[in-house]
Write an enzyme that holds these catalytic residues in place. Structure first.
Site, PDB file in Angstrom:
ATOM      1  N   ASP A   1      52.261  -3.098 125.840  1.00 29.24           N
ATOM      2  CA  ASP A   1      53.515  -3.601 126.363  1.00 29.24           C
ATOM      3  C   ASP A   1      54.218  -2.576 127.253  1.00 29.24           C
ATOM      4  OD1 ASP A   1      53.371  -6.081 125.263  1.00 29.24           O
ATOM      5  OD2 ASP A   1      55.007  -5.796 123.862  1.00 29.24           O
ATOM      6  N   MET A  46      53.169  -6.666 117.918  1.00 26.01           N
ATOM      7  CA  MET A  46      53.656  -6.574 119.287  1.00 26.01           C
ATOM      8  C   MET A  46      52.815  -7.458 120.199  1.00 26.01           C
ATOM      9  SD  MET A  46      52.414  -2.697 120.178  1.00 26.01           S
ATOM     10  CE  MET A  46      52.480  -2.669 121.934  1.00 26.01           C
ATOM     11  N   GLY A  47      53.403  -7.853 121.290  1.00 20.62           N
ATOM     12  CA  GLY A  47      52.724  -8.707 122.253  1.00 20.62           C
ATOM     13  C   GLY A  47      53.645  -9.831 122.667  1.00 20.62           C
ATOM     14  N   GLU A 107      55.152 -11.081 118.695  1.00 25.26           N
ATOM     15  CA  GLU A 107      56.608 -11.060 118.858  1.00 25.26           C
ATOM     16  C   GLU A 107      57.113 -12.009 119.940  1.00 25.26           C
ATOM     17  OE1 GLU A 107      57.866  -7.120 119.913  1.00 25.26           O
ATOM     18  OE2 GLU A 107      56.659  -7.077 121.723  1.00 25.26           O
TER      19      GLU A 107
END
Length: 124
Positions: A1, A46-47, A107
């Site tokens: 990210d 995350m992502g 996320e």
């Protein structure tokens, strides 16, 4: 990210590092879920738009459900559709005598839901 980069950190956390660390942690959660035999754990990774980390982690750990933003957007699932999918999976596992599960969620999932995206646009 790229949102972990800072002045004192020479490089960003990459896909390989993130997926290995998350996979290790999710594997521990899977073990806990299987030994407790009565809980469903939701793990957010995350992502934002691409769910590559979530998918890699789910594949590495045999998580029971992985929700991908791309799939939700392509299928035009509503929040109710997502809840129904997760609930149906948990109910099917319970019927098979497995009252535990691990669900992996990126996320960025919430912004891929058409209803929620519309609401956010209206609020902005």
């Amino acid at each position: 990210d790229g949102d972990v980069c800072r002045a004192l950190v020479p490089a960003c956390v990459g896909f390989d590092t993130a997926s290995k660390v998350y996979s290790s942690l999710i594997a521990n959660v899977c073990t806990d879920a299987a030994s407790a035999r009565k809980y469903t754990f939701f793990v957010r990774v995350m992502g934002r738009a691409p769910g590559k980390i979530a998918l890699e982690c789910a594949a590495n750990t045999n998580a029971n459900v992985v929700l991908l933003a791309e799939s939700v957007e392509q299928r035009r699932w509503t929040l109710q559709d997502i809840v129904a999918h997760v609930a149906d999976t948990i109910a099917a596992r319970a019927a098979a005598g497995k009252n535990f599960a691990v669900v992996v969620i990126p996320e960025g999932l919430i912004t891929s839901i058409p209803d929620v995206r519309t609401l956010i646009a209206e609020l902005d």
